[in-house]
Design a protein around this motif. Structure first.
Motif, PDB file in Angstrom:
ATOM      1  N   LEU A  13      17.714  15.917  50.018  1.00 36.04           N
ATOM      2  CA  LEU A  13      18.706  16.810  50.613  1.00 36.04           C
ATOM      3  C   LEU A  13      19.887  15.999  51.152  1.00 36.04           C
ATOM      4  O   LEU A  13      19.729  14.896  51.660  1.00 36.04           O
ATOM      5  N   GLY A  14      21.068  16.580  51.043  1.00 37.25           N
ATOM      6  CA  GLY A  14      22.255  15.972  51.620  1.00 37.25           C
ATOM      7  C   GLY A  14      22.604  14.610  51.065  1.00 37.25           C
ATOM      8  O   GLY A  14      23.250  13.803  51.736  1.00 37.25           O
ATOM      9  N   GLY A  15      22.189  14.347  49.822  1.00 37.28           N
ATOM     10  CA  GLY A  15      22.513  13.081  49.193  1.00 37.28           C
ATOM     11  C   GLY A  15      21.528  11.964  49.462  1.00 37.28           C
ATOM     12  O   GLY A  15      21.742  10.830  49.002  1.00 37.28           O
ATOM     13  N   ARG A  16      20.451  12.234  50.197  1.00 30.45           N
ATOM     14  CA  ARG A  16      19.461  11.184  50.435  1.00 30.45           C
ATOM     15  C   ARG A  16      18.838  10.771  49.111  1.00 30.45           C
ATOM     16  O   ARG A  16      18.432  11.602  48.303  1.00 30.45           O
ATOM     17  N   ASP A  17      18.757   9.475  48.892  1.00 30.35           N
ATOM     18  CA  ASP A  17      18.197   8.952  47.658  1.00 30.35           C
ATOM     19  C   ASP A  17      16.713   9.301  47.562  1.00 30.35           C
ATOM     20  O   ASP A  17      16.019   9.392  48.581  1.00 30.35           O
ATOM     21  N   VAL A  18      16.255   9.524  46.352  1.00 34.66           N
ATOM     22  CA  VAL A  18      14.825   9.739  46.101  1.00 34.66           C
ATOM     23  C   VAL A  18      14.344   8.525  45.310  1.00 34.66           C
ATOM     24  O   VAL A  18      14.341   8.526  44.077  1.00 34.66           O
ATOM     25  N   PRO A  19      13.939   7.467  45.991  1.00 35.92           N
ATOM     26  CA  PRO A  19      13.562   6.229  45.309  1.00 35.92           C
ATOM     27  C   PRO A  19      12.182   6.337  44.663  1.00 35.92           C
ATOM     28  O   PRO A  19      11.412   7.264  44.973  1.00 35.92           O
ATOM     29  N   PRO A  20      11.849   5.397  43.795  1.00 37.38           N
ATOM     30  CA  PRO A  20      10.535   5.428  43.154  1.00 37.38           C
ATOM     31  C   PRO A  20       9.380   5.499  44.143  1.00 37.38           C
ATOM     32  O   PRO A  20       8.373   6.164  43.870  1.00 37.38           O
ATOM     33  N   ALA A  21       9.495   4.830  45.297  1.00 38.87           N
ATOM     34  CA  ALA A  21       8.395   4.830  46.258  1.00 38.87           C
ATOM     35  C   ALA A  21       8.050   6.239  46.723  1.00 38.87           C
ATOM     36  O   ALA A  21       6.869   6.582  46.905  1.00 38.87           O
ATOM     37  N   VAL A  22       9.063   7.077  46.947  1.00 36.16           N
ATOM     38  CA  VAL A  22       8.811   8.457  47.360  1.00 36.16           C
ATOM     39  C   VAL A  22       8.139   9.238  46.233  1.00 36.16           C
ATOM     40  O   VAL A  22       7.189  10.004  46.455  1.00 36.16           O
ATOM     41  N   LEU A  23       8.597   9.017  45.009  1.00 37.75           N
ATOM     42  CA  LEU A  23       8.008   9.729  43.872  1.00 37.75           C
ATOM     43  C   LEU A  23       6.568   9.286  43.618  1.00 37.75           C
ATOM     44  O   LEU A  23       5.727  10.100  43.219  1.00 37.75           O
ATOM     45  N   VAL A  24       6.261   8.013  43.861  1.00 38.35           N
ATOM     46  CA  VAL A  24       4.874   7.545  43.741  1.00 38.35           C
ATOM     47  C   VAL A  24       3.980   8.321  44.701  1.00 38.35           C
ATOM     48  O   VAL A  24       2.887   8.780  44.338  1.00 38.35           O
ATOM     49  N   LYS A  25       4.442   8.483  45.929  1.00 33.83           N
ATOM     50  CA  LYS A  25       3.662   9.221  46.914  1.00 33.83           C
ATOM     51  C   LYS A  25       3.510  10.685  46.525  1.00 33.83           C
ATOM     52  O   LYS A  25       2.449  11.294  46.741  1.00 33.83           O
ATOM     53  N   ILE A  26       4.542  11.265  45.948  1.00 36.67           N
ATOM     54  CA  ILE A  26       4.444  12.654  45.490  1.00 36.67           C
ATOM     55  C   ILE A  26       3.415  12.779  44.376  1.00 36.67           C
ATOM     56  O   ILE A  26       2.545  13.667  44.401  1.00 36.67           O
ATOM     57  N   PHE A  27       3.488  11.890  43.391  1.00 35.78           N
ATOM     58  CA  PHE A  27       2.508  11.936  42.301  1.00 35.78           C
ATOM     59  C   PHE A  27       1.080  11.780  42.838  1.00 35.78           C
ATOM     60  O   PHE A  27       0.165  12.503  42.412  1.00 35.78           O
ATOM     61  N   ASN A  28       0.878  10.851  43.756  1.00 34.81           N
ATOM     62  CA  ASN A  28      -0.461  10.655  44.313  1.00 34.81           C
ATOM     63  C   ASN A  28      -0.927  11.887  45.070  1.00 34.81           C
ATOM     64  O   ASN A  28      -2.112  12.256  45.020  1.00 34.81           O
ATOM     65  N   ASP A  29      -0.004  12.530  45.763  1.00 37.53           N
ATOM     66  CA  ASP A  29      -0.354  13.744  46.494  1.00 37.53           C
ATOM     67  C   ASP A  29      -0.748  14.859  45.534  1.00 37.53           C
ATOM     68  O   ASP A  29      -1.683  15.619  45.808  1.00 37.53           O
ATOM     69  N   ILE A  30      -0.037  14.963  44.418  1.00 37.46           N
ATOM     70  CA  ILE A  30      -0.395  15.981  43.420  1.00 37.46           C
ATOM     71  C   ILE A  30      -1.790  15.688  42.860  1.00 37.46           C
ATOM     72  O   ILE A  30      -2.608  16.603  42.688  1.00 37.46           O
ATOM     73  N   LEU A  31      -2.061  14.417  42.568  1.00 38.80           N
ATOM     74  CA  LEU A  31      -3.378  14.038  42.047  1.00 38.80           C
ATOM     75  C   LEU A  31      -4.502  14.393  43.021  1.00 38.80           C
ATOM     76  O   LEU A  31      -5.605  14.775  42.615  1.00 38.80           O
ATOM     77  N   GLU A  32      -4.201  14.277  44.313  1.00 40.75           N
ATOM     78  CA  GLU A  32      -5.192  14.627  45.329  1.00 40.75           C
ATOM     79  C   GLU A  32      -5.277  16.124  45.563  1.00 40.75           C
ATOM     80  O   GLU A  32      -6.111  16.588  46.350  1.00 40.75           O
ATOM     81  N   LYS A  33      -4.399  16.876  44.892  1.00 38.87           N
ATOM     82  CA  LYS A  33      -4.377  18.338  44.933  1.00 38.87           C
ATOM     83  C   LYS A  33      -4.181  18.882  46.340  1.00 38.87           C
ATOM     84  O   LYS A  33      -4.800  19.878  46.750  1.00 38.87           O
ATOM     85  N   ASN A  34      -3.323  18.197  47.099  1.00 35.39           N
ATOM     86  CA  ASN A  34      -2.934  18.744  48.395  1.00 35.39           C
ATOM     87  C   ASN A  34      -1.983  19.914  48.180  1.00 35.39           C
ATOM     88  O   ASN A  34      -1.251  19.959  47.207  1.00 35.39           O
ATOM     89  N   ARG A  35      -1.976  20.847  49.095  1.00 38.14           N
ATOM     90  CA  ARG A  35      -1.152  22.029  48.938  1.00 38.14           C
ATOM     91  C   ARG A  35      -0.279  22.229  50.171  1.00 38.14           C
ATOM     92  O   ARG A  35      -0.435  21.557  51.179  1.00 38.14           O
ATOM     93  N   GLY A  36       0.618  23.198  50.104  1.00 40.47           N
ATOM     94  CA  GLY A  36       1.559  23.414  51.192  1.00 40.47           C
ATOM     95  C   GLY A  36       2.870  22.719  50.896  1.00 40.47           C
ATOM     96  O   GLY A  36       3.018  22.033  49.881  1.00 40.47           O
ATOM     97  N   THR A  37       3.838  22.885  51.777  1.00 40.48           N
ATOM     98  CA  THR A  37       5.150  22.290  51.591  1.00 40.48           C
ATOM     99  C   THR A  37       5.207  20.934  52.279  1.00 40.48           C
ATOM    100  O   THR A  37       4.885  20.810  53.459  1.00 40.48           O
ATOM    101  N   VAL A  38       5.621  19.915  51.524  1.00 39.34           N
ATOM    102  CA  VAL A  38       5.740  18.561  52.050  1.00 39.34           C
ATOM    103  C   VAL A  38       7.213  18.154  52.006  1.00 39.34           C
ATOM    104  O   VAL A  38       7.840  18.202  50.954  1.00 39.34           O
TER     105      VAL A  38
END
Length: 385
Positions: free
Chosen positions: A349-374
């Protein structure tokens, strides 16, 4: 011709190649250089068009509705508060069935002031009836504008279209693009010849009062045209590939999803970073993939249903927030898929960069099947160590 170009330069070149008849603009960051490039080409004679510098974005859209009504091919560009100021006329452009094409350098909307990119501006206009195409790179910006004209001006569609590029990430970043020859584009995109247009020799009324007895039918026909545009886009893409050699497939582009155990759905340039991250995680033995929403309106419901049904875990990354339950794209995906087992991730949001490290955490969270808004990149949030 091969060129090093920003997304904004690519958009302006597409307007030239499409032979837009009327261009009406009002400058706003980060779109402004699109208008400046077009103005320069009109002044030099490289582009033959009526160039109108208006007093506001509302006026720019109003002028183009009138120009389109008399049979002109029309073009403008905007961002953020400019798009919001157009809102009334965005609705009118749809109801008037004027196939205006408008690149939007997507940007946050204040307050407080923020000139950097996210998707809040375009997502806020998702229900106006405009077709919406999200681009991953600058070549796609140019190509999609040409295809947008092809689809929008089809007599069975006749709807305006937004071609969305991420503000600054694409609008001001230089990439290698292929600018096609004008004669090739002429073969692909003939002059605009609407079935109905304002003509003093054959006077008819446009935009008159519609009573309740007919209003629903007017809206239904717009909905039908959205459905028809799905097949028209396929046809436009096939012809584009034949002439220019660049192929654009499904409205949901899938990357390494065939055997994936977790898939991240995203739109825009961030999908390119997500693909790189997916490759790295694959090397670690994690089966992840990326699905890029190329088309948001009409929403690719069937493609999303098949995708969600084929993988164990899915998450959606939104670069906007609806102040309801998650992001808009997440809600569309969840509703279409008919399941609550989908993760919602807010980032960038607001131009904040989405670096690979954040996307790694998102992928891991999906693999763990966590739900809700993060809120995936929130400072001090659960994803930040």
């Amino acid at each position: 011709m091969i060129a090093a170009a920003t997304g904004n330069y690519a958009a302006a070149q597409a307007a030239r190649l499409a032979r837009a008849d009327v261009v009406a603009v009002y400058p706003i960051t980060p779109q402004t250089t699109i208008s400046e490039y077009v103005a320069s080409m009109v002044q030099s004679g490289e582009m033959s068009a009526e160039f109108l510098l208006m007093e506001s974005e509302h006026s720019a859209m109003s002028a183009l509705i009138g120009a389109s009504t008399i049979g002109a091919r029309t073009f403008t560009a905007t961002s953020s508060h400019g798009l919001a100021l157009m809102h009334e006329m965005l609705m009118w452009a749809v109801g008037a069935r004027t196939p205006i094409v408008m690149p939007v350098a997507a940007r946050a909307i204040g307050g407080p002031w923020n000139i950097w990119g996210d998707h809040q501006d375009v997502i806020s206009e998702r229900d106006t009836g405009w077709l919406q195409f999200f681009c991953e790179n600058n070549q796609e910006v140019l190509d999609t504008i040409l295809m947008a004209y092809k689809v929008a001006e089809d007599r069975e569609v006749m709807l305006p279209a937004m071609v969305i590029e991420d503000g600054f990430v694409l609008s001001h970043t230089v990439e290698r693009i292929d600018i096609p020859a004008p004669e090739e584009v002429d073969a692909y995109l003939p002059r605009y010849t609407p079935e109905f247009f304002a003509d003093p020799a054959n006077p008819v009324r446009f935009g008159g009062l519609v009573t309740p007895e007919l209003w629903t039918e007017f809206r239904y026909r717009i909905a039908q045209s959205h459905e028809i545009s799905r097949e028209k886009l396929k046809d436009a893409q096939q012809e584009f590939a034949r002439i220019f050699g660049r192929e654009y497939g499904s409205p949901v582009e899938t990357y390494r999803c065939e055997d994936a155990e977790a898939v991240l759905i995203a739109a825009g340039a961030v999908a390119g970073t997500a693909k790189e991250v997916a490759d790295e995680l694959r090397q670690q033995g994690k089966k992840v993939g990326v699905a890029r929403l190329r088309v948001f309106r009409p929403f690719p419901a069937e493609e999303i249903k098949k995708l969600v049904a084929s993988v164990p875990a899915v998450g959606v990354l939104d670069k906007s927030y609806t102040f309801g339950d998650g992001g808009a794209m997440f809600n569309e995906v969840r509703s279409t898929a008919g399941t609550s087992e989908i993760g919602s991730y807010i980032a960038g949001l607001g131009g904040r960069d989405v670096p690979p490290a954040v996307l790694v955490k998102i992928f891991n969270d999906i693999l763990e099947k966590n739900r809700g808004t993060v809120w995936a990149d929130l400072k001090g949030g659960e994803f930040n160590d």
